[in-house]
Design a protein around this motif. Sequence first.
Motif, PDB file in Angstrom:
ATOM      1  N   PRO A  56       0.794  -1.226   0.000  1.00 27.60           N
ATOM      2  CA  PRO A  56       0.000   0.000   0.000  1.00 27.60           C
ATOM      3  C   PRO A  56       0.834   1.288   0.000  1.00 27.60           C
ATOM      4  O   PRO A  56       0.769   2.102   0.919  1.00 27.60           O
ATOM      5  CB  PRO A  56      -0.841  -0.133   1.271  1.00 27.60           C
ATOM      6  CG  PRO A  56       0.021  -0.942   2.188  1.00 27.60           C
ATOM      7  CD  PRO A  56       0.761  -1.910   1.297  1.00 27.60           C
ATOM      8  N   GLN A  57       1.610   1.455  -1.049  1.00 23.82           N
ATOM      9  CA  GLN A  57       2.371   2.685  -1.206  1.00 23.82           C
ATOM     10  C   GLN A  57       1.604   3.610  -2.149  1.00 23.82           C
ATOM     11  O   GLN A  57       0.905   3.139  -3.050  1.00 23.82           O
ATOM     12  CB  GLN A  57       3.764   2.379  -1.751  1.00 23.82           C
ATOM     13  CG  GLN A  57       4.550   1.482  -0.781  1.00 23.82           C
ATOM     14  CD  GLN A  57       5.967   1.293  -1.244  1.00 23.82           C
ATOM     15  OE1 GLN A  57       6.774   2.208  -1.110  1.00 23.82           O
ATOM     16  NE2 GLN A  57       6.260   0.123  -1.796  1.00 23.82           N
ATOM     17  N   PRO A  58       1.708   4.924  -1.948  1.00 24.58           N
ATOM     18  CA  PRO A  58       0.879   5.872  -2.705  1.00 24.58           C
ATOM     19  C   PRO A  58       0.950   5.712  -4.219  1.00 24.58           C
ATOM     20  O   PRO A  58      -0.072   5.833  -4.902  1.00 24.58           O
ATOM     21  CB  PRO A  58       1.422   7.242  -2.279  1.00 24.58           C
ATOM     22  CG  PRO A  58       2.068   7.010  -0.968  1.00 24.58           C
ATOM     23  CD  PRO A  58       2.580   5.599  -0.990  1.00 24.58           C
ATOM     24  N   PHE A  59       2.114   5.414  -4.766  1.00 20.01           N
ATOM     25  CA  PHE A  59       2.272   5.316  -6.228  1.00 20.01           C
ATOM     26  C   PHE A  59       1.649   4.055  -6.804  1.00 20.01           C
ATOM     27  O   PHE A  59       1.519   3.924  -8.021  1.00 20.01           O
ATOM     28  CB  PHE A  59       3.742   5.421  -6.650  1.00 20.01           C
ATOM     29  CG  PHE A  59       4.710   4.747  -5.718  1.00 20.01           C
ATOM     30  CD1 PHE A  59       4.994   3.402  -5.832  1.00 20.01           C
ATOM     31  CD2 PHE A  59       5.334   5.487  -4.733  1.00 20.01           C
ATOM     32  CE1 PHE A  59       5.891   2.786  -4.974  1.00 20.01           C
ATOM     33  CE2 PHE A  59       6.239   4.887  -3.865  1.00 20.01           C
ATOM     34  CZ  PHE A  59       6.519   3.530  -3.979  1.00 20.01           C
ATOM     35  N   HIS A  60       1.232   3.115  -5.933  1.00 22.56           N
ATOM     36  CA  HIS A  60       0.520   1.919  -6.383  1.00 22.56           C
ATOM     37  C   HIS A  60      -0.992   2.046  -6.161  1.00 22.56           C
ATOM     38  O   HIS A  60      -1.743   1.185  -6.604  1.00 22.56           O
ATOM     39  CB  HIS A  60       0.998   0.668  -5.633  1.00 22.56           C
ATOM     40  CG  HIS A  60       2.441   0.358  -5.813  1.00 22.56           C
ATOM     41  ND1 HIS A  60       3.120   0.490  -7.004  1.00 22.56           N
ATOM     42  CD2 HIS A  60       3.363  -0.094  -4.924  1.00 22.56           C
ATOM     43  CE1 HIS A  60       4.377   0.122  -6.849  1.00 22.56           C
ATOM     44  NE2 HIS A  60       4.552  -0.231  -5.591  1.00 22.56           N
ATOM     45  N   LEU A  61      -1.409   3.106  -5.482  1.00 21.92           N
ATOM     46  CA  LEU A  61      -2.819   3.253  -5.110  1.00 21.92           C
ATOM     47  C   LEU A  61      -3.599   4.258  -5.950  1.00 21.92           C
ATOM     48  O   LEU A  61      -4.815   4.149  -6.065  1.00 21.92           O
ATOM     49  CB  LEU A  61      -2.922   3.626  -3.629  1.00 21.92           C
ATOM     50  CG  LEU A  61      -2.421   2.546  -2.660  1.00 21.92           C
ATOM     51  CD1 LEU A  61      -2.286   3.103  -1.252  1.00 21.92           C
ATOM     52  CD2 LEU A  61      -3.346   1.339  -2.695  1.00 21.92           C
ATOM     53  N   SER A  62      -2.911   5.264  -6.523  1.00 26.70           N
ATOM     54  CA  SER A  62      -3.622   6.269  -7.326  1.00 26.70           C
ATOM     55  C   SER A  62      -2.638   7.093  -8.148  1.00 26.70           C
ATOM     56  O   SER A  62      -1.449   7.187  -7.819  1.00 26.70           O
ATOM     57  CB  SER A  62      -4.428   7.221  -6.426  1.00 26.70           C
ATOM     58  OG  SER A  62      -3.540   8.047  -5.682  1.00 26.70           O
ATOM     59  N   ASP A  63      -3.173   7.717  -9.189  1.00 27.21           N
ATOM     60  CA  ASP A  63      -2.372   8.646  -9.994  1.00 27.21           C
ATOM     61  C   ASP A  63      -1.927   9.829  -9.140  1.00 27.21           C
ATOM     62  O   ASP A  63      -0.786  10.285  -9.249  1.00 27.21           O
ATOM     63  CB  ASP A  63      -3.167   9.161 -11.198  1.00 27.21           C
ATOM     64  CG  ASP A  63      -3.163   8.181 -12.360  1.00 27.21           C
ATOM     65  OD1 ASP A  63      -2.133   7.525 -12.592  1.00 27.21           O
ATOM     66  OD2 ASP A  63      -4.194   8.088 -13.052  1.00 27.21           O
ATOM     67  N   GLU A  64      -2.829  10.292  -8.290  1.00 26.48           N
ATOM     68  CA  GLU A  64      -2.510  11.432  -7.432  1.00 26.48           C
ATOM     69  C   GLU A  64      -1.359  11.079  -6.488  1.00 26.48           C
ATOM     70  O   GLU A  64      -0.442  11.876  -6.278  1.00 26.48           O
ATOM     71  CB  GLU A  64      -3.732  11.871  -6.616  1.00 26.48           C
ATOM     72  CG  GLU A  64      -4.906  12.352  -7.448  1.00 26.48           C
ATOM     73  CD  GLU A  64      -5.697  11.218  -8.111  1.00 26.48           C
ATOM     74  OE1 GLU A  64      -5.716  10.068  -7.614  1.00 26.48           O
ATOM     75  OE2 GLU A  64      -6.302  11.500  -9.156  1.00 26.48           O
ATOM     76  N   GLY A  65      -1.415   9.893  -5.906  1.00 25.83           N
ATOM     77  CA  GLY A  65      -0.359   9.460  -4.999  1.00 25.83           C
ATOM     78  C   GLY A  65       0.970   9.261  -5.709  1.00 25.83           C
ATOM     79  O   GLY A  65       2.038   9.381  -5.106  1.00 25.83           O
ATOM     80  N   ALA A  66       0.904   8.969  -7.004  1.00 24.18           N
ATOM     81  CA  ALA A  66       2.135   8.753  -7.784  1.00 24.18           C
ATOM     82  C   ALA A  66       2.735  10.069  -8.279  1.00 24.18           C
ATOM     83  O   ALA A  66       3.920  10.122  -8.607  1.00 24.18           O
ATOM     84  CB  ALA A  66       1.846   7.841  -8.973  1.00 24.18           C
TER      85      ALA A  66
END
Length: 166
Positions: A56-66
């Motif tokens: 559950p790292q941000p870049f695997h969860l959403s475009d915004e997190g990436a």
Amino acid sequence: MRGRQSAAHRRLSEDRTGAASERLFLEDLYVGQRFVSAVHHLDAEQIKTFAREYDPQPFHLSDEGAGGTIFGTLAASGWHTMAITMRLLVDSVPLDAGLIGATTEVSWPRPTRPGSDLQVFSEFVDILPSRSKPNMAIVTMRAETRDQDGQVLQIFTAKMPVFKRP
């Protein structure tokens, strides 16, 4: 052991695509033998579902997190790519005792993105007979997971015990 198979057998097992029917034993294998898996289409929802559960790292969860990361947009976990690779290998490389890694090495030269069609191209690169167990050898397999454009997303090398027919 290395490379001595009949032309008929080579035609039967070279460049195998998709699910394999017959099980392979040590005496069926040769250096340079290749297998090609079926294709797995990977979408954004699969990436996010895997990430929520296992990475559950941000870049695997959403475009915004990436955004602002090395990825820039949503990218699959390398472990997700590896899990898909493993499934595709199990379906396309029919070793009788299974694909059991004694040692493995994995690298991810490019991120796996939503919309990718993943396919695994694998090859036996070495067969080393066991000195202590005459019914076994350590087989080295190199597998590349590629996308629909032929870009290599993952390289996986495994040394596996493989056995002769009982």
